[in-house]
Design an enzyme around this catalytic site. Structure first.
Site, PDB file in Angstrom:
ATOM      1  N   TYR A  42      19.139  -8.303  -5.681  1.00 35.12           N
ATOM      2  CA  TYR A  42      19.182  -6.844  -5.692  1.00 35.12           C
ATOM      3  C   TYR A  42      20.495  -6.332  -6.267  1.00 35.12           C
ATOM      4  O   TYR A  42      21.525  -6.983  -6.136  1.00 35.12           O
ATOM      5  CB  TYR A  42      19.038  -6.298  -4.265  1.00 35.12           C
ATOM      6  CG  TYR A  42      17.683  -6.500  -3.639  1.00 35.12           C
ATOM      7  CD1 TYR A  42      16.584  -6.935  -4.376  1.00 35.12           C
ATOM      8  CD2 TYR A  42      17.496  -6.277  -2.276  1.00 35.12           C
ATOM      9  CE1 TYR A  42      15.351  -7.126  -3.775  1.00 35.12           C
ATOM     10  CE2 TYR A  42      16.260  -6.464  -1.672  1.00 35.12           C
ATOM     11  CZ  TYR A  42      15.198  -6.898  -2.422  1.00 35.12           C
ATOM     12  OH  TYR A  42      13.979  -7.089  -1.819  1.00 35.12           O
TER      13      TYR A  42
ATOM     14  N   SER B 186       7.204  -2.314   0.609  1.00 35.93           N
ATOM     15  CA  SER B 186       6.462  -1.342  -0.218  1.00 35.93           C
ATOM     16  C   SER B 186       5.395  -0.601   0.581  1.00 35.93           C
ATOM     17  O   SER B 186       4.276  -0.380   0.087  1.00 35.93           O
ATOM     18  CB  SER B 186       5.827  -2.014  -1.440  1.00 35.93           C
ATOM     19  OG  SER B 186       6.804  -2.396  -2.374  1.00 35.93           O
TER      20      SER B 186
ATOM     21  N   PHE C 177       5.933   2.444  -3.727  1.00 32.54           N
ATOM     22  CA  PHE C 177       6.897   3.007  -4.695  1.00 32.54           C
ATOM     23  C   PHE C 177       6.887   4.535  -4.692  1.00 32.54           C
ATOM     24  O   PHE C 177       7.084   5.176  -5.720  1.00 32.54           O
ATOM     25  CB  PHE C 177       6.620   2.502  -6.113  1.00 32.54           C
ATOM     26  CG  PHE C 177       6.830   1.029  -6.308  1.00 32.54           C
ATOM     27  CD1 PHE C 177       7.437   0.240  -5.345  1.00 32.54           C
ATOM     28  CD2 PHE C 177       6.422   0.415  -7.480  1.00 32.54           C
ATOM     29  CE1 PHE C 177       7.630  -1.116  -5.531  1.00 32.54           C
ATOM     30  CE2 PHE C 177       6.617  -0.934  -7.682  1.00 32.54           C
ATOM     31  CZ  PHE C 177       7.210  -1.719  -6.701  1.00 32.54           C
ATOM     32  N   GLY C 178       6.617   5.126  -3.537  1.00 32.81           N
ATOM     33  CA  GLY C 178       6.636   6.578  -3.418  1.00 32.81           C
ATOM     34  C   GLY C 178       5.309   7.242  -3.707  1.00 32.81           C
ATOM     35  O   GLY C 178       5.155   8.452  -3.471  1.00 32.81           O
TER      36      GLY C 178
ATOM     37  N   GLY D 167       2.611  11.298  -1.858  1.00 33.13           N
ATOM     38  CA  GLY D 167       1.776  12.353  -2.428  1.00 33.13           C
ATOM     39  C   GLY D 167       2.453  13.157  -3.517  1.00 33.13           C
ATOM     40  O   GLY D 167       1.845  14.063  -4.101  1.00 33.13           O
ATOM     41  N   LYS D 168       3.710  12.814  -3.840  1.00 30.45           N
ATOM     42  CA  LYS D 168       4.445  13.647  -4.797  1.00 30.45           C
ATOM     43  C   LYS D 168       3.871  13.601  -6.205  1.00 30.45           C
ATOM     44  O   LYS D 168       4.079  14.530  -6.994  1.00 30.45           O
ATOM     45  CB  LYS D 168       5.922  13.254  -4.813  1.00 30.45           C
ATOM     46  CG  LYS D 168       6.223  11.838  -5.278  1.00 30.45           C
ATOM     47  CD  LYS D 168       7.708  11.540  -5.128  1.00 30.45           C
ATOM     48  CE  LYS D 168       8.073  10.127  -5.538  1.00 30.45           C
ATOM     49  NZ  LYS D 168       9.508   9.837  -5.311  1.00 30.45           N
TER      50      LYS D 168
END
Length: 345
Positions: A53, A233, A237-238, A242-243
């Site tokens: 990372y 996860s 990944f977002g 719902g964005k």
């Protein structure tokens, strides 16, 4: 916060684990420090990182996440308040800059572990994980994957012996796997059982409303063998915030910054996300609350690894520990899974 213990240990860990792989890429050192400060204040005592990372892995940022955690430990002197997990990377032709040989030989494990400890500014890890297998296998659960012969020879006994040496030295308290298959989990358990070697305590695999493949075989292994899933996860990944349903661009989102991370971007994922969003709205929840609470309620999950790029996201994610889903909501979720099963393996 809610707590449990790492399986077969007396180590108390929060049911939410702070994922740190954005530190050094999407988040600065100061932002990483602020996230760790806030998480600890909210009772999150479990942090996860890895030698490779930040993500995506590249030479310029290799080890940056561990270094940021290390400077936070030095500044705050909070090492004793954190259950710390890291990982050693397995074979990958793209990551040759990490060390001479990407394998789990004694020399490689020693090199990787010692350098992780140095970057983290600590002399031990609570949990040390093999990031992915050495052998060629379907560890991401890809559809259409063809099992094939490879040059790998079963060295699991030797790997456990090496890790046992570091446990006895005090550099590692416990060991775990990541991105493993049911066969791999059982093979490690079998070797430790019959050869009196360290037993794996956890496996860190992807698990979310868009990818429930862990339930197919690995969940039974974890329940019957008392191995804990560290679910990564969980927000896809977002996508499961719902964005991406609003029509806004979100240029700083990971799926837009790094287009190769496309596993959650299919039409099926979008359609399933819409249906889950409708369930959330119908029940007075945000999609984030629905998505994380579902993971947190699973009996085979020890801790859910959350990641965020802003403190607002981190707060929302941590606050989901207060949410409990009814049997009716779980049934509605399972109906969507039946219609669009695992769209993002």
């Amino acid at each position: 916060m809610k707590y449990t213990t790492l399986p077969n240990t007396d180590i108390k860990v929060s049911k939410i684990c702070l994922g740190t792989m954005t530190f050094g890429e999407q988040n600065t050192e100061a932002e990483g420090h602020a996230q760790m400060d806030y998480a600890l204040e909210q009772g999150v005592n479990f942090f996860d990182t890895a030698e490779m990372y930040s993500v995506p892995g590249r030479k310029e940022t290799y080890g940056s996440t561990e270094r940021i955690i290390g400077t936070w430990f030095k500044k705050t002197r909070n090492r004793d308040k954190v259950v710390l997990a890291s990982k050693i990377a397995g074979p990958n032709p793209n990551f040759g800059y990490m060390r001479d040989k990407l394998d789990f030989s004694p020399a490689s494990i020693k090199y990787a572990l010692d350098n992780s400890l140095k970057r983290l500014q600590t002399d031990y890890l609570d949990l040390y994980q093999l990031h992915w297998p050495e052998r060629k296998t379907n560890y991401f659960g890809q559809r259409g994957f063809k099992v094939q012969e490879d040059a790998w020879e079963d060295n699991i006994h030797a790997v456990l012996e090496t890790l046992d040496g570091f446990v006895k030295e005090g550099k590692i308290k416990h060991i775990g796997l990541s991105n493993e298959t049911p066969w791999g989990i059982m093979r490690f358990l079998e070797e430790s059982k019959y050869q009196n070697l360290p037993r794996i305590k956890t496996v860190q695999n992807p698990y979310s409303l868009l990818n429930r493949l862990f339930e197919v075989g690995s969940a039974e292994v974890c329940l019957r063998e008392n191995v804990g899933l560290l679910a990564y996860s969980p927000m896809a990944f977002g996508v499961l915030s719902g964005k991406f349903l609003t029509g806004e661009s979100h240029p700083k989102a990971r799926v837009n910054l790094f287009p190769n991370y496309s596993r959650y971007s299919s039409a099926q994922c979008t359609e399933a996300t819409k249906l889950y969003s409708e369930i959330a709205k119908k029940n007075g929840l945000t999609l984030t609350e629905l998505s994380l609470a579902f993971i947190e309620q699973q009996s085979f999950v020890t801790s859910t690894i959350i990641g965020a790029t802003t403190l607002a996201q981190l707060k929302e994610n941590i606050d989901t520990i207060k949410v409990s889903l009814s049997d009716e909501i779980i049934a509605a979720i399972n109906q969507v899974q039946a219609i669009i099963p695992d769209p993002a393996p």
